[in-house]
Scaffold this motif. Structure first.
Motif, PDB file in Angstrom:
ATOM      1  N   UNK A  38       0.292  -3.675   3.999  1.00  0.00           N
ATOM      2  CA  UNK A  38      -0.542  -4.077   2.640  1.00  0.00           C
ATOM      3  C   UNK A  38       0.895  -4.007   1.700  1.00  0.00           C
ATOM      4  N   UNK A  39       1.596  -3.012   1.762  1.00  0.00           N
ATOM      5  CA  UNK A  39       2.825  -2.494   0.646  1.00  0.00           C
ATOM      6  C   UNK A  39       3.755  -3.798   0.882  1.00  0.00           C
ATOM      7  N   UNK A  40       4.120  -4.002   1.917  1.00  0.00           N
ATOM      8  CA  UNK A  40       4.904  -5.199   2.127  1.00  0.00           C
ATOM      9  C   UNK A  40       4.557  -6.457   1.706  1.00  0.00           C
ATOM     10  N   UNK A  41       3.202  -6.715   1.590  1.00  0.00           N
ATOM     11  CA  UNK A  41       2.433  -7.803   1.231  1.00  0.00           C
ATOM     12  C   UNK A  41       2.695  -7.857  -0.166  1.00  0.00           C
ATOM     13  N   UNK A  42       2.627  -6.817  -1.155  1.00  0.00           N
ATOM     14  CA  UNK A  42       2.523  -6.529  -2.326  1.00  0.00           C
ATOM     15  C   UNK A  42       4.094  -6.844  -3.009  1.00  0.00           C
ATOM     16  N   UNK A  43       4.913  -6.670  -2.063  1.00  0.00           N
ATOM     17  CA  UNK A  43       6.351  -6.978  -2.361  1.00  0.00           C
ATOM     18  C   UNK A  43       6.540  -8.031  -2.347  1.00  0.00           C
ATOM     19  N   UNK A  44       6.194  -8.775  -1.362  1.00  0.00           N
ATOM     20  CA  UNK A  44       6.473 -10.443  -1.109  1.00  0.00           C
ATOM     21  C   UNK A  44       5.775 -11.153  -2.061  1.00  0.00           C
ATOM     22  N   UNK A  46       5.171 -10.422  -5.362  1.00  0.00           N
ATOM     23  CA  UNK A  46       6.278 -10.318  -6.365  1.00  0.00           C
ATOM     24  C   UNK A  46       5.866  -8.943  -7.164  1.00  0.00           C
ATOM     25  N   UNK A  47       4.709  -8.131  -6.761  1.00  0.00           N
ATOM     26  CA  UNK A  47       4.551  -6.998  -7.303  1.00  0.00           C
ATOM     27  C   UNK A  47       5.880  -6.120  -7.732  1.00  0.00           C
ATOM     28  N   UNK A  48       5.822  -5.387  -8.793  1.00  0.00           N
ATOM     29  CA  UNK A  48       6.961  -4.745  -9.420  1.00  0.00           C
ATOM     30  C   UNK A  48       7.120  -3.477  -8.744  1.00  0.00           C
ATOM     31  N   UNK A  49       8.213  -3.036  -8.486  1.00  0.00           N
ATOM     32  CA  UNK A  49       8.427  -1.774  -7.817  1.00  0.00           C
ATOM     33  C   UNK A  49       7.529  -0.540  -8.267  1.00  0.00           C
ATOM     34  N   UNK A  50       7.201  -0.493  -9.565  1.00  0.00           N
ATOM     35  CA  UNK A  50       6.435   0.680 -10.167  1.00  0.00           C
ATOM     36  C   UNK A  50       5.135   0.514  -9.496  1.00  0.00           C
ATOM     37  N   UNK A  51       4.495  -0.660  -9.428  1.00  0.00           N
ATOM     38  CA  UNK A  51       3.037  -1.079  -8.993  1.00  0.00           C
ATOM     39  C   UNK A  51       3.202  -0.531  -7.286  1.00  0.00           C
ATOM     40  N   UNK A  52       4.085  -1.047  -6.717  1.00  0.00           N
ATOM     41  CA  UNK A  52       4.104  -0.805  -5.359  1.00  0.00           C
ATOM     42  C   UNK A  52       4.275   0.778  -4.952  1.00  0.00           C
ATOM     43  N   UNK A  53       5.149   1.519  -5.977  1.00  0.00           N
ATOM     44  CA  UNK A  53       5.028   3.032  -5.937  1.00  0.00           C
ATOM     45  C   UNK A  53       3.843   3.548  -6.155  1.00  0.00           C
ATOM     46  N   UNK A  54       3.172   2.932  -7.093  1.00  0.00           N
ATOM     47  CA  UNK A  54       1.851   3.674  -7.661  1.00  0.00           C
ATOM     48  C   UNK A  54       0.685   3.684  -6.254  1.00  0.00           C
ATOM     49  N   UNK A  55       0.904   2.301  -5.876  1.00  0.00           N
ATOM     50  CA  UNK A  55      -0.322   1.739  -4.948  1.00  0.00           C
ATOM     51  C   UNK A  55      -0.160   2.711  -3.634  1.00  0.00           C
ATOM     52  N   UNK A  56       1.159   3.059  -2.883  1.00  0.00           N
ATOM     53  CA  UNK A  56       1.348   3.743  -1.836  1.00  0.00           C
ATOM     54  C   UNK A  56       0.439   4.912  -1.842  1.00  0.00           C
ATOM     55  N   UNK A  57       0.672   6.037  -2.761  1.00  0.00           N
ATOM     56  CA  UNK A  57       0.227   7.251  -2.746  1.00  0.00           C
ATOM     57  C   UNK A  57      -1.615   7.378  -3.034  1.00  0.00           C
ATOM     58  N   UNK A  58      -1.807   6.233  -3.840  1.00  0.00           N
ATOM     59  CA  UNK A  58      -3.042   6.107  -4.125  1.00  0.00           C
ATOM     60  C   UNK A  58      -4.117   5.881  -2.992  1.00  0.00           C
ATOM     61  N   UNK A  59      -3.458   4.617  -2.277  1.00  0.00           N
ATOM     62  CA  UNK A  59      -4.168   4.312  -0.933  1.00  0.00           C
ATOM     63  C   UNK A  59      -3.944   5.404   0.332  1.00  0.00           C
ATOM     64  N   UNK A  60      -3.110   5.914   0.193  1.00  0.00           N
ATOM     65  CA  UNK A  60      -2.838   6.939   1.107  1.00  0.00           C
ATOM     66  C   UNK A  60      -3.759   8.162   1.119  1.00  0.00           C
ATOM     67  N   UNK A  61      -4.047   8.534  -0.316  1.00  0.00           N
ATOM     68  CA  UNK A  61      -4.896   9.683  -0.519  1.00  0.00           C
ATOM     69  C   UNK A  61      -6.210   9.416  -0.078  1.00  0.00           C
ATOM     70  N   UNK A  62      -6.701   8.138  -0.375  1.00  0.00           N
ATOM     71  CA  UNK A  62      -7.983   7.702  -0.103  1.00  0.00           C
ATOM     72  C   UNK A  62      -8.264   7.597   1.409  1.00  0.00           C
ATOM     73  N   UNK A  63      -7.146   7.202   2.187  1.00  0.00           N
ATOM     74  CA  UNK A  63      -7.197   7.193   3.562  1.00  0.00           C
ATOM     75  C   UNK A  63      -7.420   8.500   4.126  1.00  0.00           C
TER      76      UNK A  63
END
Length: 477
Positions: A38-44, A46-63
């Motif tokens: 999912x995070x690699x898809x976000x990068x591909x 065109x998501x900004x680095x900060x968006x990717x950085x925020x997404x990881x912990x938010x999704x991980x905490x939910x999982x």
């Protein structure tokens, strides 16, 4: 806090992303590949680095939450969707939740107990992951077939459960209909004619943030900013505080400025989008592509800054001292601000290098208001600048700039964002109504001119009394 997992990091297309790994004894260190996909898809995309950085912990905490909660339910679609919608209760109420499942989760995974608005923002990072789970799972199976990752039954079961989460049908609010009618993008999709829409967040109370005025702890007292600058622990920090107070720059915009953004002869400062510089490799020499991707930009709509005095003068004065005593010409990059070792400030740990030192200076500048000093952050200087221009700037046509004028200075993309700075206007409105009711209640009905004169006289008296109290407090210090 993660219970069943821990983080490492990896790099894809020059951008860092979180890698979630199992902390279970039997599967220790095994990657939760679906999140990585999912995070690699976000990068591909065109998501900004900060968006990717925020997404990881938010999704991980939910999982992590979902993984624990799943132990206390039968894996039916209804129960799984209930657990998903109870995540809001976990985030905001924690052990005080109405849900027995959430209370059990909190026994091993304490709740952060955030506000509704924060819960909504966390969900906004989770939803794209849930929506794309089918495609993610297909990619995950391809990885297994090609030997790129190991088959993990626990992971497959977890994904099967997550894929049962579906949106509910929520009523479209009047606000959303009005926003869509005026071509403002709210938090929805669909047509203005529809009455209901599919939503993953319909159960979360919506809070209109635009009309919520800033509180006292969100802006630095205007009469104490000079003291803050003079109490800075270094010339670099004094420059940084003065720059934000003078230009209303965001923290990230200020600590990323380059020497070429400052015109010493005209005393001008530009705040430039890193993504639009004509020669980025030259401008950002000395840092890697990975670090360059960490440069932030929150959509400021203009490079223009107008320096508010006396902070503009203080900035250039402190900048001369910084150049003379602290700046390292051999640092190898073009950034104005760096730490004591020459590392660009925007790459340093914000909490220890920037925020902690700001709070120390704030405590000295506000020694008589320690409770306020503890709550203020560097962003409060931006609030102070906008608050002043909105309410107190005296000019040829009266006092205070209009929102259309302010948006040219602040770089806000939505003019509604400026509503929260109109605190003085709201207070004046309440005072006007109170005074009018008081006078009419006592049978003292005046003409409009008489009323205005009386109102201004009484308001002047209020300000005089406030000034006396302030001077008395300063004399006692």
């Amino acid at each position: 806090m993660l219970v069943n997992f821990f983080y490492t990091t990896s790099i894809h297309l020059g951008k860092r992303y979180h890698v979630l790994r199992s902390s279970d004894q039997d599967n220790f260190g095994k990657e939760f590949t679906p999140l990585s996909i999912h995070l690699r898809d976000l990068i591909e995309s065109g998501s900004h680095q900060q968006s990717v950085r925020k997404s990881g912990p938010c999704v991980a905490n939910f999982i992590d939450y979902f993984h624990i909660a799943s132990k206390y339910i039968t894996p039916t679609k209804s129960a799984i969707n209930t657990v998903f919608r109870e995540y809001h209760s976990y985030l905001t109420a924690g052990e005080d939740s109405f849900s027995e499942t959430v209370r059990k989760v909190c026994e091993t995974k304490p709740s952060p107990k955030v506000e509704n608005s924060s819960s909504f923002n966390y969900h906004m990072q989770i939803i794209p992951f849930l929506k794309d789970l089918k495609n993610i799972y297909q990619t995950y199976e391809e990885y297994i077939e090609n030997g790129l990752t190991a088959d993990q039954p626990e992971t497959s079961q977890l994904i099967d459960s997550l894929m049962k989460i579906t949106p509910s049908m929520s009523k479209i609010s009047k606000y959303e209909k009005a926003a869509m009618a005026h071509h403002i993008t709210p938090m929805t999709a669909g047509s203005c004619k529809k009455q209901r829409r599919a939503s993953y967040t319909g159960h979360i109370p919506y809070e209109e943030s635009f009309a919520k005025t800033i509180e006292e702890h969100q802006f630095f007292p205007l009469d104490r900013i000079t003291d803050l600058i003079n109490n800075a622990s270094s010339f670099r920090n004094a420059c940084l505080y003065a720059l934000i107070a003078a230009t209303n720059a965001r923290d990230s915009e200020a600590d990323q400025i380059l020497w070429q953004d400052i015109n010493f002869s005209t005393r001008e400062v530009l705040l430039r989008n890193p993504n639009t510089r004509s020669h980025p490799s030259e401008a950002y020499r000395g840092i890697s592509e990975i670090d360059r991707n960490r440069l932030e930009w929150k959509g400021r709509g203009t490079e223009l800054t107008v320096l508010l005095e006396p902070y503009g003068t203080l900035f250039f004065k402190k900048l001369e001292d910084y150049l003379r005593y602290e700046y390292k010409p051999s640092c190898g990059h073009n950034f104005v601000f760096h730490d004591k070792y020459g590392k660009p400030l925007f790459l340093c740990d914000y909490s220890t290098v920037i925020l902690h030192q700001f709070k120390q200076a704030a405590a000295k500048a506000l020694s008589d208001q320690p409770h306020l000093a503890r709550r203020l952050g560097l962003h409060s200087l931006r609030h102070s600048n906008i608050y002043f221009f909105k309410n107190y700037l005296e000019h040829s046509q009266g006092q205070g700039l209009s929102d259309s004028e302010l948006i040219l200075l602040t770089g806000h993309s939505d003019i509604r964002s400026l509503q929260k700075y109109a605190k003085a206007d709201r207070e004046m409105l309440l005072e006007k109504i109170f005074l009018a009711n008081h006078m009419r209640k006592n049978g003292n009905i005046k003409s409009s001119i008489e009323f205005q004169v009386k109102y201004l006289e009484e308001r002047l008296e209020i300000f005089k009394n406030e000034l006396k109290k302030q001077r008395k407090t300063e004399d006692s210090i």
